[in-house]
Design a protein around this motif. Structure first.
Motif, PDB file in Angstrom:
ATOM      1  N   ALA A  13       5.526  -6.488  -4.933  1.00 23.17           N
ATOM      2  CA  ALA A  13       4.249  -7.144  -4.647  1.00 23.17           C
ATOM      3  C   ALA A  13       3.180  -6.781  -5.682  1.00 23.17           C
ATOM      4  CB  ALA A  13       3.785  -6.808  -3.235  1.00 23.17           C
ATOM      5  N   PRO A  14       3.028  -5.502  -6.076  1.00 23.15           N
ATOM      6  CA  PRO A  14       1.991  -5.192  -7.071  1.00 23.15           C
ATOM      7  C   PRO A  14       2.192  -5.932  -8.392  1.00 23.15           C
ATOM      8  CG  PRO A  14       2.736  -3.174  -6.007  1.00 23.15           C
ATOM      9  CD  PRO A  14       3.661  -4.278  -5.560  1.00 23.15           C
ATOM     10  N   PHE A  15       3.436  -6.034  -8.861  1.00 22.29           N
ATOM     11  CA  PHE A  15       3.681  -6.736 -10.124  1.00 22.29           C
ATOM     12  C   PHE A  15       3.410  -8.230  -9.975  1.00 22.29           C
ATOM     13  CE2 PHE A  15       6.304  -8.689 -13.469  1.00 22.29           C
ATOM     14  CZ  PHE A  15       5.728  -8.067 -14.570  1.00 22.29           C
ATOM     15  N   PHE A  16       3.872  -8.842  -8.895  1.00 28.45           N
ATOM     16  CA  PHE A  16       3.624 -10.265  -8.672  1.00 28.45           C
ATOM     17  C   PHE A  16       2.127 -10.556  -8.618  1.00 28.45           C
ATOM     18  CE2 PHE A  16       7.319 -13.037  -7.311  1.00 28.45           C
ATOM     19  CZ  PHE A  16       8.268 -12.303  -7.981  1.00 28.45           C
ATOM     20  N   GLN A  17       1.367  -9.718  -7.928  1.00 30.23           N
ATOM     21  CA  GLN A  17      -0.082  -9.916  -7.833  1.00 30.23           C
ATOM     22  C   GLN A  17      -0.736  -9.787  -9.204  1.00 30.23           C
ATOM     23  OE1 GLN A  17      -0.998  -6.954  -4.904  1.00 30.23           O
ATOM     24  NE2 GLN A  17      -0.335  -8.235  -3.195  1.00 30.23           N
TER      25      GLN A  17
END
Length: 144
Positions: A13-17
């Protein structure tokens, strides 16, 4: 695309965001600085032009991406698959071709790729070079 912090997983999730935020800013810079290229389209796992950012959790649920720490990358592993109409096979095709892994369920990718399709300009003409410079400048401005 690769995270500057190597502890951040590509399939997270952090990378996608972060990628969605980066690509939205890059896209806006292109529109502002080269209006004739405003119809250009981004197609990355976390971000697609004209759509809301893709939440990692949705892709994780759809494709069965493991919630625990993924297995380490194994060198020289080869996985061959034929495409079929199943969601699982489509997930493998999509994730394995847009990341640096041959099997996202077994090996954590180290990078992600996507496409930027230039529309509204002739990319092999004089304005194509301006477009490329505009894209480079936007990434230089917004990338961490």
């Amino acid at each position: 695309l690769m995270p500057k912090d190597t502890s951040v997983a590509i399939l997270s999730a952090p990378f996608f965001q972060a990628v969605a935020k980066l690509l939205a800013a890059v896209e806006q810079d292109i529109i502002t600085n080269m209006p004739e290229a405003k119809e250009s389209e981004f197609n990355f796992l976390p971000y697609q032009t004209g759509r809301q950012p893709i939440p990692f959790q949705a892709l994780q649920a759809l494709c069965g991406i493991p919630r625990a720490e993924p297995a380490p990358i194994v060198e020289d592993s080869t996985v061959e698959r034929q495409l079929s109409s199943t969601v699982s096979d489509m997930c493998h095709f999509m994730l394995d071709t847009q990341t640096s892994t041959d099997n996202y369920l077994l090996h954590q990718p180290e990078a992600m790729t996507g496409t930027l399709t230039a529309l509204g300009i002739e990319v092999l003409g004089e304005r194509g070079f301006v477009f490329l410079d505009t894209v480079r400048d936007a990434f230089a401005k917004h990338a961490p």
